[in-house]
Design a protein around this motif. Sequence first.
Motif, PDB file in Angstrom:
ATOM      1  N   LYS A 244       0.724  -1.160  -0.105  1.00 28.91           N
ATOM      2  CA  LYS A 244       0.092  -0.053  -0.040  1.00 28.91           C
ATOM      3  C   LYS A 244       0.815   1.215  -0.041  1.00 28.91           C
ATOM      4  O   LYS A 244       0.513   2.136  -0.684  1.00 28.91           O
ATOM      5  CB  LYS A 244      -0.782   0.104   1.248  1.00 28.91           C
ATOM      6  CG  LYS A 244      -1.876   1.221   1.300  1.00 28.91           C
ATOM      7  CD  LYS A 244      -2.664   1.060   2.544  1.00 28.91           C
ATOM      8  CE  LYS A 244      -3.549   2.238   2.529  1.00 28.91           C
ATOM      9  NZ  LYS A 244      -4.631   2.493   3.547  1.00 28.91           N
ATOM     10  N   GLN A 245       2.130   1.375   0.705  1.00 27.06           N
ATOM     11  CA  GLN A 245       2.736   2.404   1.070  1.00 27.06           C
ATOM     12  C   GLN A 245       3.691   2.643  -0.592  1.00 27.06           C
ATOM     13  O   GLN A 245       3.672   3.797  -0.889  1.00 27.06           O
ATOM     14  CB  GLN A 245       3.785   2.379   2.061  1.00 27.06           C
ATOM     15  CG  GLN A 245       4.791   3.407   2.024  1.00 27.06           C
ATOM     16  CD  GLN A 245       5.613   3.096   3.335  1.00 27.06           C
ATOM     17  OE1 GLN A 245       5.462   2.824   4.443  1.00 27.06           O
ATOM     18  NE2 GLN A 245       6.812   3.394   2.906  1.00 27.06           N
ATOM     19  N   ALA A 246       3.816   1.462  -1.142  1.00 26.87           N
ATOM     20  CA  ALA A 246       4.682   1.657  -2.441  1.00 26.87           C
ATOM     21  C   ALA A 246       3.656   2.230  -3.546  1.00 26.87           C
ATOM     22  O   ALA A 246       3.951   3.114  -4.185  1.00 26.87           O
ATOM     23  CB  ALA A 246       5.313   0.508  -2.807  1.00 26.87           C
ATOM     24  N   LEU A 251       2.637   6.884  -6.913  1.00 28.65           N
ATOM     25  CA  LEU A 251       1.616   7.321  -7.724  1.00 28.65           C
ATOM     26  C   LEU A 251       1.957   8.889  -7.720  1.00 28.65           C
ATOM     27  O   LEU A 251       1.612   9.740  -8.636  1.00 28.65           O
ATOM     28  CB  LEU A 251       0.263   7.216  -7.440  1.00 28.65           C
ATOM     29  CG  LEU A 251      -0.092   5.605  -7.833  1.00 28.65           C
ATOM     30  CD1 LEU A 251      -1.569   5.393  -7.245  1.00 28.65           C
ATOM     31  CD2 LEU A 251      -0.112   5.364  -9.391  1.00 28.65           C
ATOM     32  N   GLU A 252       2.558   9.675  -6.793  1.00 28.70           N
ATOM     33  CA  GLU A 252       2.641  10.814  -6.581  1.00 28.70           C
ATOM     34  C   GLU A 252       3.863  11.683  -7.196  1.00 28.70           C
ATOM     35  O   GLU A 252       4.024  12.681  -7.024  1.00 28.70           O
ATOM     36  CB  GLU A 252       2.593  11.403  -4.996  1.00 28.70           C
ATOM     37  CG  GLU A 252       1.324  11.076  -4.176  1.00 28.70           C
ATOM     38  CD  GLU A 252      -0.018  11.390  -4.887  1.00 28.70           C
ATOM     39  OE1 GLU A 252       0.203  12.885  -5.285  1.00 28.70           O
ATOM     40  OE2 GLU A 252      -1.037  10.904  -5.051  1.00 28.70           O
ATOM     41  N   VAL A 253       4.846  10.595  -7.850  1.00 27.21           N
ATOM     42  CA  VAL A 253       5.996  11.316  -8.035  1.00 27.21           C
ATOM     43  C   VAL A 253       6.242  10.375  -9.462  1.00 27.21           C
ATOM     44  O   VAL A 253       5.457   9.685  -9.816  1.00 27.21           O
ATOM     45  CB  VAL A 253       7.205  10.565  -6.964  1.00 27.21           C
ATOM     46  CG1 VAL A 253       7.048  11.474  -5.853  1.00 27.21           C
ATOM     47  CG2 VAL A 253       7.307   9.114  -6.967  1.00 27.21           C
ATOM     48  N   GLU A 254       7.456  10.676 -10.222  1.00 27.10           N
ATOM     49  CA  GLU A 254       7.711  10.233 -11.492  1.00 27.10           C
ATOM     50  C   GLU A 254       8.393   8.921 -11.586  1.00 27.10           C
ATOM     51  O   GLU A 254       8.693   8.596 -10.358  1.00 27.10           O
ATOM     52  CB  GLU A 254       8.428  11.158 -12.302  1.00 27.10           C
ATOM     53  CG  GLU A 254       9.525  11.903 -11.439  1.00 27.10           C
ATOM     54  CD  GLU A 254      10.869  10.931 -11.086  1.00 27.10           C
ATOM     55  OE1 GLU A 254      11.037  10.052 -12.064  1.00 27.10           O
ATOM     56  OE2 GLU A 254      11.428  11.122 -10.179  1.00 27.10           O
ATOM     57  N   LEU A 255       8.343   8.204 -12.480  1.00 26.07           N
ATOM     58  CA  LEU A 255       8.522   6.653 -12.314  1.00 26.07           C
ATOM     59  C   LEU A 255       9.918   6.284 -11.635  1.00 26.07           C
ATOM     60  O   LEU A 255       9.949   5.632 -10.760  1.00 26.07           O
ATOM     61  CB  LEU A 255       8.412   6.071 -13.761  1.00 26.07           C
ATOM     62  CG  LEU A 255       8.577   4.558 -13.698  1.00 26.07           C
ATOM     63  CD1 LEU A 255       7.566   3.715 -13.012  1.00 26.07           C
ATOM     64  CD2 LEU A 255       8.525   4.162 -15.230  1.00 26.07           C
ATOM     65  N   SER A 256      10.903   7.171 -11.872  1.00 30.38           N
ATOM     66  CA  SER A 256      12.138   6.622 -11.414  1.00 30.38           C
ATOM     67  C   SER A 256      12.125   6.599  -9.843  1.00 30.38           C
ATOM     68  O   SER A 256      12.710   5.824  -9.072  1.00 30.38           O
ATOM     69  CB  SER A 256      13.520   7.513 -12.158  1.00 30.38           C
ATOM     70  OG  SER A 256      13.244   8.802 -11.817  1.00 30.38           O
ATOM     71  N   ALA A 260      12.312   3.681  -6.851  1.00 26.35           N
ATOM     72  CA  ALA A 260      13.269   3.551  -5.723  1.00 26.35           C
ATOM     73  C   ALA A 260      12.320   3.651  -4.597  1.00 26.35           C
ATOM     74  O   ALA A 260      12.677   3.007  -3.622  1.00 26.35           O
ATOM     75  CB  ALA A 260      13.925   5.199  -5.834  1.00 26.35           C
ATOM     76  N   MET A 261      11.290   4.031  -4.490  1.00 27.88           N
ATOM     77  CA  MET A 261      10.397   3.863  -3.221  1.00 27.88           C
ATOM     78  C   MET A 261      10.064   2.575  -3.134  1.00 27.88           C
ATOM     79  O   MET A 261       9.881   2.038  -1.946  1.00 27.88           O
ATOM     80  CB  MET A 261       9.254   4.753  -3.495  1.00 27.88           C
ATOM     81  CG  MET A 261       9.274   6.196  -3.196  1.00 27.88           C
ATOM     82  SD  MET A 261       7.977   6.937  -3.400  1.00 27.88           S
ATOM     83  CE  MET A 261       8.288   8.702  -3.003  1.00 27.88           C
ATOM     84  N   GLU A 262       9.866   1.782  -4.365  1.00 24.64           N
ATOM     85  CA  GLU A 262       9.363   0.327  -4.147  1.00 24.64           C
ATOM     86  C   GLU A 262      10.602  -0.337  -3.701  1.00 24.64           C
ATOM     87  O   GLU A 262      10.615  -1.389  -2.903  1.00 24.64           O
ATOM     88  CB  GLU A 262       9.083  -0.082  -5.518  1.00 24.64           C
ATOM     89  CG  GLU A 262       8.621  -1.490  -5.685  1.00 24.64           C
ATOM     90  CD  GLU A 262       8.417  -2.068  -7.234  1.00 24.64           C
ATOM     91  OE1 GLU A 262       7.315  -2.264  -7.598  1.00 24.64           O
ATOM     92  OE2 GLU A 262       9.509  -2.011  -8.042  1.00 24.64           O
ATOM     93  N   GLU A 263      11.967  -0.058  -4.045  1.00 22.45           N
ATOM     94  CA  GLU A 263      12.953  -0.677  -3.671  1.00 22.45           C
ATOM     95  C   GLU A 263      13.191  -0.552  -2.170  1.00 22.45           C
ATOM     96  O   GLU A 263      13.490  -1.950  -1.389  1.00 22.45           O
ATOM     97  CB  GLU A 263      14.132  -0.272  -4.299  1.00 22.45           C
ATOM     98  CG  GLU A 263      15.481  -0.893  -3.859  1.00 22.45           C
ATOM     99  CD  GLU A 263      16.642  -0.537  -4.580  1.00 22.45           C
ATOM    100  OE1 GLU A 263      18.022  -0.839  -4.175  1.00 22.45           O
ATOM    101  OE2 GLU A 263      16.698   0.547  -5.196  1.00 22.45           O
ATOM    102  N   GLU A 264      12.999   0.487  -1.542  1.00 19.97           N
ATOM    103  CA  GLU A 264      12.823   0.764  -0.160  1.00 19.97           C
ATOM    104  C   GLU A 264      11.974  -0.037   0.740  1.00 19.97           C
ATOM    105  O   GLU A 264      12.296  -0.841   1.793  1.00 19.97           O
ATOM    106  CB  GLU A 264      12.661   2.100   0.206  1.00 19.97           C
ATOM    107  CG  GLU A 264      13.707   3.166  -0.316  1.00 19.97           C
ATOM    108  CD  GLU A 264      13.606   4.553  -0.060  1.00 19.97           C
ATOM    109  OE1 GLU A 264      12.514   4.898   0.785  1.00 19.97           O
ATOM    110  OE2 GLU A 264      14.255   5.351  -0.493  1.00 19.97           O
TER     111      GLU A 264
END
Length: 293
Positions: A244-246, A251-256, A260-264
């Motif tokens: 959910k967090q990812a 969705l609020e930022v650009e893809l790259s 990086a958020m997904e990786e975290e």
Amino acid sequence: MHCARSFLAQWKTSTTSSSLLFRRTLILQTFSEPVKLEKLSDSDSGIVGLKLDRPEAKNAIGKEMLRGLRNAIDDIARDPSAKVLVLSSAVPRVFCAGADLKERRVMNPSEVQQFVNSLRSTFSSLEELSIPTIAVIEGAALGGGLEMILSCDLRICGGDATFSMPETGLAIIPGAGGTQRLPRIVGRSIAKELIFTGRRFDSKEALSMGLVNYCVPAGEAYLKALQISREINQKGPLAVKMAKQAINQGLEVELSSALAMEEECYEQILNTQDRLEGLAAFAEKRKPRYIGK
């Protein structure tokens, strides 16, 4: 009063797969007369129900209900045992008629602004809960009621559900997040048309535009929400929260930056006991026993 009473009750619910009835213990907390929390137990432990119950006003949101909503959401946010939230109405044929206009009429502009700001903040708190949230809509979800369900992750409606953002007819705008969340869910053009005209639309149209995830026969939306809640409840709770967090933050930022958020988020579950339990359960061909660690 933050919590007026707490007691145990017995609750019966039917499953969608059979006609059998199961008895489940229900812990009921009343945060204000119109707002109640139901914490299911036994095999459904982790599923929390938030119910609106102001029948005399069709669940219109007044000061007391708003205070109860805020306190209940805060309680859920602090509860480590909560895994899924189901938001519904205890009043037949209505989810929420919107803001309490009788209260609104006696407010001065400053009081109105303060109330709407608090409503917007409360819905943001609902949206920011770390656990999945599912809105159950039977009957009308109008104005602030529609804005409330937009703050949830999933929406399930009955066949008799109706929706509207009628604010422009009152010479105001949807001010509790409606102008921002509706276009993010149904698209900019559709959202503009619905907000500009304030027209009502039915459950089939809500499904076709992607406002709701499921439309089921009238009276069966809660059972569908319970079915989905049980499916989520069986998954790794930390993984669900990180997913959910990812999604929300990405969705609020650009893809790259989103990747990086997904990786975290992925890194946060690598060293958990649940991840190892999931692998062990798969290898042993059994159901996993997740503990949220």
